[in-house]
Design a protein around this motif. Structure first.
Motif, PDB file in Angstrom:
ATOM      1  N   GLY A  84      20.154  26.275  43.911  1.00 10.59           N
ATOM      2  CA  GLY A  84      19.227  27.300  44.401  1.00 10.59           C
ATOM      3  C   GLY A  84      19.932  28.627  44.559  1.00 10.59           C
ATOM      4  N   THR A  85      19.282  29.691  44.123  1.00 10.08           N
ATOM      5  CA  THR A  85      19.963  30.983  44.063  1.00 10.08           C
ATOM      6  C   THR A  85      19.844  31.823  45.326  1.00 10.08           C
ATOM      7  OG1 THR A  85      18.001  31.970  43.035  1.00 10.08           O
ATOM      8  CG2 THR A  85      19.721  31.135  41.557  1.00 10.08           C
ATOM      9  N   SER A  86      18.875  31.538  46.199  1.00 14.85           N
ATOM     10  CA  SER A  86      18.729  32.304  47.427  1.00 14.85           C
ATOM     11  C   SER A  86      17.807  31.568  48.368  1.00 14.85           C
ATOM     12  CB  SER A  86      18.162  33.701  47.129  1.00 14.85           C
ATOM     13  OG  SER A  86      18.030  34.450  48.308  1.00 14.85           O
ATOM     14  N   PHE A  87      18.176  31.546  49.659  1.00 11.94           N
ATOM     15  CA  PHE A  87      17.378  30.803  50.636  1.00 11.94           C
ATOM     16  C   PHE A  87      16.877  31.675  51.781  1.00 11.94           C
ATOM     17  CE2 PHE A  87      20.923  27.919  49.230  1.00 11.94           C
ATOM     18  CZ  PHE A  87      20.199  27.277  48.242  1.00 11.94           C
ATOM     19  N   GLY A  88      17.504  32.826  52.009  1.00  7.71           N
ATOM     20  CA  GLY A  88      17.140  33.626  53.174  1.00  7.71           C
ATOM     21  C   GLY A  88      17.447  32.907  54.468  1.00  7.71           C
ATOM     22  N   ALA A  89      18.452  32.026  54.413  1.00  6.47           N
ATOM     23  CA  ALA A  89      18.863  31.235  55.570  1.00  6.47           C
ATOM     24  C   ALA A  89      20.360  30.987  55.467  1.00  6.47           C
ATOM     25  CB  ALA A  89      18.104  29.905  55.593  1.00  6.47           C
ATOM     26  N   LYS A 110      36.036  38.884  63.057  1.00  4.29           N
ATOM     27  CA  LYS A 110      34.699  38.465  62.650  1.00  4.29           C
ATOM     28  C   LYS A 110      34.279  39.332  61.473  1.00  4.29           C
ATOM     29  CE  LYS A 110      32.889  36.651  67.041  1.00  4.29           C
ATOM     30  NZ  LYS A 110      31.754  36.682  68.018  1.00  4.29           N
ATOM     31  N   VAL A 111      33.417  38.785  60.608  1.00  3.77           N
ATOM     32  CA  VAL A 111      33.010  39.514  59.405  1.00  3.77           C
ATOM     33  C   VAL A 111      31.525  39.311  59.154  1.00  3.77           C
ATOM     34  CG1 VAL A 111      33.641  37.583  57.873  1.00  3.77           C
ATOM     35  CG2 VAL A 111      33.573  39.924  56.959  1.00  3.77           C
ATOM     36  N   ARG A 112      30.861  40.352  58.648  1.00  5.73           N
ATOM     37  CA  ARG A 112      29.449  40.283  58.266  1.00  5.73           C
ATOM     38  C   ARG A 112      29.359  40.609  56.773  1.00  5.73           C
ATOM     39  NH1 ARG A 112      24.343  41.421  60.658  1.00  5.73           N
ATOM     40  NH2 ARG A 112      24.949  39.962  62.303  1.00  5.73           N
ATOM     41  N   PHE A 113      28.718  39.719  56.015  1.00  5.66           N
ATOM     42  CA  PHE A 113      28.557  39.937  54.574  1.00  5.66           C
ATOM     43  C   PHE A 113      27.306  40.767  54.291  1.00  5.66           C
ATOM     44  CE2 PHE A 113      31.056  35.944  54.575  1.00  5.66           C
ATOM     45  CZ  PHE A 113      32.159  36.429  53.882  1.00  5.66           C
ATOM     46  N   VAL A 114      27.434  41.658  53.312  1.00 10.61           N
ATOM     47  CA  VAL A 114      26.330  42.484  52.831  1.00 10.61           C
ATOM     48  C   VAL A 114      26.337  42.402  51.301  1.00 10.61           C
ATOM     49  CG1 VAL A 114      26.193  43.978  54.849  1.00 10.61           C
ATOM     50  CG2 VAL A 114      27.806  44.536  53.033  1.00 10.61           C
ATOM     51  N   ASN A 115      25.666  43.338  50.638  1.00 10.57           N
ATOM     52  CA  ASN A 115      25.480  43.196  49.193  1.00 10.57           C
ATOM     53  C   ASN A 115      26.221  44.207  48.334  1.00 10.57           C
ATOM     54  OD1 ASN A 115      23.424  40.969  49.147  1.00 10.57           O
ATOM     55  ND2 ASN A 115      22.370  42.443  50.456  1.00 10.57           N
ATOM     56  N   SER A 116      26.903  45.168  48.957  1.00  8.71           N
ATOM     57  CA  SER A 116      27.632  46.172  48.193  1.00  8.71           C
ATOM     58  C   SER A 116      28.637  46.868  49.083  1.00  8.71           C
ATOM     59  CB  SER A 116      26.666  47.210  47.609  1.00  8.71           C
ATOM     60  OG  SER A 116      26.102  47.997  48.654  1.00  8.71           O
ATOM     61  N   GLY A 117      29.577  47.575  48.447  1.00 16.30           N
ATOM     62  CA  GLY A 117      30.522  48.374  49.209  1.00 16.30           C
ATOM     63  C   GLY A 117      29.838  49.483  49.976  1.00 16.30           C
ATOM     64  N   THR A 118      28.801  50.077  49.376  1.00 15.62           N
ATOM     65  CA  THR A 118      28.043  51.122  50.068  1.00 15.62           C
ATOM     66  C   THR A 118      27.434  50.589  51.352  1.00 15.62           C
ATOM     67  OG1 THR A 118      27.537  52.427  48.091  1.00 15.62           O
ATOM     68  CG2 THR A 118      26.001  52.601  49.917  1.00 15.62           C
ATOM     69  N   GLU A 119      26.834  49.405  51.303  1.00 15.36           N
ATOM     70  CA  GLU A 119      26.275  48.807  52.514  1.00 15.36           C
ATOM     71  C   GLU A 119      27.351  48.563  53.556  1.00 15.36           C
ATOM     72  OE1 GLU A 119      23.475  45.553  52.530  1.00 15.36           O
ATOM     73  OE2 GLU A 119      22.968  45.941  50.441  1.00 15.36           O
ATOM     74  N   ALA A 120      28.528  48.137  53.093  1.00 14.77           N
ATOM     75  CA  ALA A 120      29.613  47.830  54.021  1.00 14.77           C
ATOM     76  C   ALA A 120      30.075  49.081  54.770  1.00 14.77           C
ATOM     77  CB  ALA A 120      30.782  47.197  53.274  1.00 14.77           C
ATOM     78  N   TYR A 295      21.743  47.593  64.786  1.00 15.39           N
ATOM     79  CA  TYR A 295      20.986  46.793  63.832  1.00 15.39           C
ATOM     80  C   TYR A 295      21.504  46.947  62.409  1.00 15.39           C
ATOM     81  CZ  TYR A 295      17.141  44.243  61.772  1.00 15.39           C
ATOM     82  OH  TYR A 295      16.403  43.301  61.100  1.00 15.39           O
ATOM     83  N   GLN A 296      21.579  45.824  61.723  1.00 17.10           N
ATOM     84  CA  GLN A 296      21.892  45.774  60.284  1.00 17.10           C
ATOM     85  C   GLN A 296      21.401  44.430  59.778  1.00 17.10           C
ATOM     86  OE1 GLN A 296      24.912  43.696  58.912  1.00 17.10           O
ATOM     87  NE2 GLN A 296      23.666  43.936  57.059  1.00 17.10           N
ATOM     88  N   ALA A 297      20.762  44.451  58.583  1.00 14.85           N
ATOM     89  CA  ALA A 297      20.201  43.218  58.028  1.00 14.85           C
ATOM     90  C   ALA A 297      20.208  43.298  56.515  1.00 14.85           C
ATOM     91  CB  ALA A 297      18.775  43.018  58.540  1.00 14.85           C
ATOM     92  N   GLY A 298      19.927  42.166  55.859  1.00 13.43           N
ATOM     93  CA  GLY A 298      19.853  42.156  54.404  1.00 13.43           C
ATOM     94  C   GLY A 298      19.306  40.836  53.900  1.00 13.43           C
ATOM     95  N   THR A 299      18.238  40.902  53.111  1.00 18.29           N
ATOM     96  CA  THR A 299      17.592  39.692  52.610  1.00 18.29           C
ATOM     97  C   THR A 299      18.555  38.817  51.810  1.00 18.29           C
ATOM     98  OG1 THR A 299      15.446  40.789  52.511  1.00 18.29           O
ATOM     99  CG2 THR A 299      15.723  38.834  51.133  1.00 18.29           C
ATOM    100  N   LEU A 300      19.370  39.413  50.980  1.00 16.16           N
ATOM    101  CA  LEU A 300      20.261  38.654  50.105  1.00 16.16           C
ATOM    102  C   LEU A 300      21.700  38.603  50.601  1.00 16.16           C
ATOM    103  CD1 LEU A 300      18.930  39.802  46.621  1.00 16.16           C
ATOM    104  CD2 LEU A 300      18.469  37.658  47.800  1.00 16.16           C
ATOM    105  N   SER A 301      21.951  39.097  51.815  1.00 16.45           N
ATOM    106  CA  SER A 301      23.316  39.046  52.351  1.00 16.45           C
ATOM    107  C   SER A 301      23.799  37.607  52.462  1.00 16.45           C
ATOM    108  CB  SER A 301      23.352  39.708  53.730  1.00 16.45           C
ATOM    109  OG  SER A 301      23.051  41.080  53.638  1.00 16.45           O
ATOM    110  N   GLY A 302      25.056  37.391  52.052  1.00 15.63           N
ATOM    111  CA  GLY A 302      25.593  36.027  52.050  1.00 15.63           C
ATOM    112  C   GLY A 302      25.012  35.182  50.943  1.00 15.63           C
TER     113      GLY A 302
END
Length: 430
Positions: A84-89, A110-120, A295-302
């Motif tokens: 499965g390519t994405s679960f949102g969980a 501690k680390v939080r994953f996002v989707n790009s260097g710009t987001e980071a 606040y920070q969020a991302g549908t495809l993070s991780g």
């Protein structure tokens, strides 16, 4: 080389994609040609849609430290995709990669994953503002931290390549809270960070600048930056999107022995898939939602595919002697290129560290943004076209970095050297 199909595809792309590309520097305008369309890659080689093979020294702008299509990474991505390519969980792979990053990078608890260097970088700056209650971000001329509004002030990368000093669409009310000062200039650093009138939340820096070309830091500059930010309660952010897991397994901060408060990562930690991350002291990271108010969020993070590719890549980097072998062959190559440049009539400066390198067509050493701007971009464009015609794929901009990967053989690097010598002679004879 015949590139008829690439040219035709570029013409089609221009009809439906702005500039025909999805990232500006790919348009190759600064080197006076149209881009190649790549069909596949393997090891140190790229193959375009016309069937031409190139030795790749762009390495997808850094992520491909193992080379292209490494079997362990490909297998990990395939297994993850099949599940499965994405679960949102949450997934177990997020924990595994997070633990690997925390273990490797000195500043990260501690680390939080996002989707790009710009987001980071965008998220790290927001976090620093929330943590300190202050508003000002200090950056350095020529350093590029992605395309978030706050960072498009005297930035590097594609902005330099295209000669764009900033960007329309960025309100003055936003950039008034960003201050850009000279890189490697300790006097400017002292004056800025000790100015009581400035409400400085954070200082963000590429510990090795990679977006005005490879520009090495003065060790005293980084050390003074650390000392001053600590004294003033300013959050120090290292943008290690390029240098993280590239200079050393622990990044530039391990290499230089200087620990920031927050670190931004990308590229290598996703094994070539879209990824970013920011991490640091738990005290600061605990301010992120849902634990804190920032606040920070991302549908495809991780994303599970990126996590799998990152884990597989980092496992390969843990092999004993990996960095010694990679950095030794890169240093040998850079030194040989310096010898070739010194023996010719073309003024060239070669900056290198680890497996990063930039060849500046300049008579003066390149130590900051101002000296990088003295480089002869017309001559670089000529060299680029010479090398491309001989099957050597370099960055289509004077202000980018060449990367050596583990997949580059001694013969590959010898060909780079021979073709460089040939190109210099051709330019000198013209």
């Amino acid at each position: 080389m015949e590139t008829r199909q690439s040219k035709a595809m570029f013409a089609e792309a221009e009809k439906v994609i702005p500039g025909g590309v999805n990232s500006p520097v790919r348009a190759c305008r600064s080197v006076g040609c149209t881009p190649l369309f790549i069909e596949r890659a393997d090891g140190a080689s790229l193959y375009d849609v016309d069937g031409n093979r190139y030795l790749d020294f762009v390495c997808s702008w850094g992520p491909m430290i193992l080379g292209h299509a490494h079997p362990e990474v490909v297998a990990a991505i395939g297994a993850a995709a099949a599940a499965g390519t994405s679960f949102g969980a949450p997934t177990p792979a997020e924990i595994t990669l997070a633990e690997m990053v925390v273990e490797a990078v000195p500043s990260v608890e501690k680390v939080r994953f996002v989707n790009s260097g710009t987001e980071a970088t965008m998220s790290a700056a927001r976090l620093a503002r929330g943590y300190t209650g202050r508003s000002m971000v200090v950056k350095f001329d020529g350093c590029y931290h992605g395309h978030a509004d706050s960072f498009l002030v005297k930035a590097g990368s594609g902005l330099l390549t295209l000669g764009i000093p900033g960007s329309p669409g960025v309100p003055e009310d936003i950039v008034k809270n960003t201050l850009s000062i000279p890189y490697n200039d300790i006097d400017s650093l002292e004056k800025t960070l000790t100015d009581e009138r400035l409400d400085i939340a954070c200082v963000i820096v590429e510990p090795v600048a990679g977006n005005m070309g490879c520009v090495l830091p003065d060790p005293a500059f980084l050390q003074r930056l650390r000392t001053l930010s600590t004294e003033r309660g300013i959050v120090l952010i290292f943008d290690e999107v390029i240098t993280g897991f590239r200079l050393a397994y622990g990044g530039a901060q391990h290499h230089f022995g200087i620990t920031p408060d927050l670190t931004c990562l990308g590229k290598i930690i996703g094994g070539g898939l879209p990824v970013g991350a920011y991490g640091g002291r738990a005290e600061i990271m605990d301010q992120i939602a849902p634990d804190g108010p920032v606040y920070q969020a991302g549908t495809l993070s991780g994303n599970p595919l990126a996590m799998a590719a990152g884990i597989a890549t980092l496992k390969q980097l843990q092999r004993p002697g990996f960095y010694e072998e990679l950095n030794d062959k890169a240093a040998t190559c850079a030194q040989r290129l310096r010898e070739i440049a010194a023996a010719g009539d073309i003024p060239v400066q070669i900056n290198s560290i680890g497996s990063l390198m930039t060849m500046f067509f300049s008579t003066d050493p390149v130590t900051d943004f101002a000296s990088a701007m003295k480089a002869d971009t017309t001559r670089y464009a000529e060299h680029y076209c010479n090398m491309l015609g001989q099957g050597i794929y370099l960055a289509p901009s004077q202000f980018e970095v060449a990367f050596i990967s583990a997949a580059h053989s001694a013969n590959d690097l010898e060909k780079l050297q021979k073709m460089t010598e040939w190109s210099f002679k051709k330019m000198a004879d013209r």
